[in-house]
Each structure stands twice: as structure tokens, then as C-alpha cells.
Design an enzyme around this catalytic site. Sequence first.
Site, PDB file in Angstrom:
ATOM      1  CB  SER A  48      -0.913   0.020   1.227  1.00 56.08           C
ATOM      2  OG  SER A  48      -1.676  -1.158   1.287  1.00 56.08           O
TER       3      SER A  48
HETATM    4  N1  SAH Z   1      -0.369  -5.267   4.018  1.00 57.68           N
HETATM    5  C1  SAH Z   1       0.406  -5.567   2.825  1.00 57.68           C
HETATM    6  C2  SAH Z   1      -0.316  -5.255   1.553  1.00 57.68           C
HETATM    7  C3  SAH Z   1      -1.389  -6.218   1.324  1.00 57.68           C
HETATM    8  S1  SAH Z   1      -2.077  -6.407  -0.289  1.00 57.68           S
HETATM    9  C4  SAH Z   1       1.750  -4.881   2.846  1.00 57.68           C
HETATM   10  O1  SAH Z   1       2.048  -4.139   3.777  1.00 57.68           O
HETATM   11  O2  SAH Z   1       2.534  -5.125   1.919  1.00 57.68           O
HETATM   12  C5  SAH Z   1      -3.366  -7.531   0.221  1.00 57.68           C
HETATM   13  C6  SAH Z   1      -2.912  -8.903   0.595  1.00 57.68           C
HETATM   14  O3  SAH Z   1      -4.029  -9.624   1.082  1.00 57.68           O
HETATM   15  C7  SAH Z   1      -2.372  -9.712  -0.584  1.00 57.68           C
HETATM   16  O4  SAH Z   1      -1.088 -10.144  -0.294  1.00 57.68           O
HETATM   17  C8  SAH Z   1      -3.361 -10.868  -0.704  1.00 57.68           C
HETATM   18  O5  SAH Z   1      -2.765 -12.077  -1.128  1.00 57.68           O
HETATM   19  C9  SAH Z   1      -3.886 -10.967   0.713  1.00 57.68           C
HETATM   20  N2  SAH Z   1      -5.173 -11.634   0.877  1.00 57.68           N
HETATM   21  C10 SAH Z   1      -6.295 -11.556   0.111  1.00 57.68           C
HETATM   22  N3  SAH Z   1      -7.281 -12.295   0.629  1.00 57.68           N
HETATM   23  C11 SAH Z   1      -6.798 -12.862   1.772  1.00 57.68           C
HETATM   24  C12 SAH Z   1      -7.343 -13.738   2.770  1.00 57.68           C
HETATM   25  N4  SAH Z   1      -8.583 -14.182   2.711  1.00 57.68           N
HETATM   26  N5  SAH Z   1      -6.538 -14.098   3.784  1.00 57.68           N
HETATM   27  C13 SAH Z   1      -5.260 -13.664   3.877  1.00 57.68           C
HETATM   28  N6  SAH Z   1      -4.699 -12.844   2.979  1.00 57.68           N
HETATM   29  C14 SAH Z   1      -5.454 -12.435   1.936  1.00 57.68           C
END
Ligand code: SAH
Length: 226
Positions: free
Chosen positions: A63
Site C-alpha cells: 500500500s
Molecule cells: N499489508 C500488505 C499489503 C497487502 S495487499 C503490505 O504491507 O505489503 C493484500 C494482501 O491480502 C495480498 O497479499 C493478498 O494475497 C492478501 N489476501 C487476500 N485475501 C486474503 C485472505 N482471505 N486471507 C489472507 N490474505 C489475503
Amino acid sequence: MEKDFEKLREEMVTKQIQGRGLTEPRLLQAMRSVPRHRFVPLEIQDQAYHDGPLPIGSGQTISQPYIVALMTSLAQLSGNENVLEVGTGSGYQAAVLASLAKTVHTIELFSGLAGWANQTLDELGYKNVAVHIGDGTLGWPAAAPYQAILVTAAAPHPPQPLLDQLDRDGRLVIPVGDRPQQYLQVWQRQGQQFDIESIIPVAFVPLRGEMGWKEDQWPDSSIRSY
Ligand code: SAH
């Protein structure tokens, strides 16, 4: 090189975070201390302190720094909290949370991303973060309750297991809605009730899993997202 990154990070904090009205000293200190460039792929390290999201592989993104700071600020951490993050991605948000809370549990659906985040967090010496592989829409009951839960992917609705795993006065920070735009919401628990506050429009990748978006509801996960 590290010195250059330090300078870029300082500018990031001053312009993107402080400049947009987030001024709590502990938050700014955390944003200054976490080396964001270590959480992005090597070939785009020079863009790590830009004012936007970046691709981290598997169609996912780290993000925008301001959004990380804003979500952290909404969690209102004082240092004693047990925090859950859903969507580990690069591990960057987890590192910021770890600098401000007692313990952080973070869950990632993609094992490749979880492994990479775990390695980075390990190398940087964050000892109070546990990375788990799994469906974060079900939470992580083994370590509940949580004083704060952050979801870093857009949900159709706050998953009930997450609301259930919040402490009595815990806060859930979560983007809710579908593409191209969602609202960042705070669900503040008051016993069995919740106060819901909508903060700003955002654009996250979709939350998948049992209580997330199904592939056919949100087929394109490669759109530009925070
Ligand atoms: N917080 C992260 C950015 C996250 S992007 C950072 O600091 O880099 C969103 C993430 O959520 C992705 O990696 C995606 O694979 C994950 N995601 C999506 N659905 C999910 C679920 N049900 N459980 C766990 N992770 C999930």
C-alpha cells in the site's frame, strides 16, 4: 545507498504523512524507522518511497505509505496491544504495527508472499510478529482476542469471525466495498455493539477466502490499487 534511503524516508514522512495531517510522534517515529525499501522487490527499490502503491508479485501490492500510516493511526495503538493483520503481502504494514504494539499476528493467503515477508521481518529483527499462512477472513482464533484488527484488502462486509475475535473495546480497520472504490471503515466494538465510521475512499485489491470476494465477483485483481 542506505543513507540515500534514509533521506528519502525522512522526506516521505514529512511530505506524505505529516503534510497530510498525521502528526502523532510515535506514528511518525515508526514510519521513519521501518526500511520500506526492504519490503519491495529489488528491481523497484528506488521507487520504495514514492507516494503510491507498488507491485509485490502474485498480482498484489504494497500500500501507499500514507494509507499504511492512516490505517495504523486509526488502530490507536499505545504499545500494549495484541494486533491481527489480514493480508501480510510484503510484511511492511506488519513491521509498522510491530513497532507500535506488543504482538502482531499476520495472515497471508499466498504462501510465497508469506514466506518472503517472514524472511524480511526476520532479517530486520522484528521478533514480535508471527506470520501465518491461511484464510484471514476466518481470523486467527488461537491468539484472540485482539485489541486491533487491520484488513489490508477490500472486503464485501467485515467478516463475522473478525468481529468476534475483537476484544470488548477493540477496533477493526477495514476497506469495505467493490472495485474501483471502497471506503475505509472503522468498526469500534462497545461490548456487543459496534460504532461504524467511514473515513475516506480507497482502492485495495480484493479480499479472497471464505468470507471474501469470489473470483467471478471480482475477476480482475491486476487493477491499480493502494
Ligand atoms: N499489508 C500488505 C499489503 C497487502 S495487499 C503490505 O504491507 O505489503 C493484500 C494482501 O491480502 C495480498 O497479499 C493478498 O494475497 C492478501 N489476501 C487476500 N485475501 C486474503 C485472505 N482471505 N486471507 C489472507 N490474505 C489475503
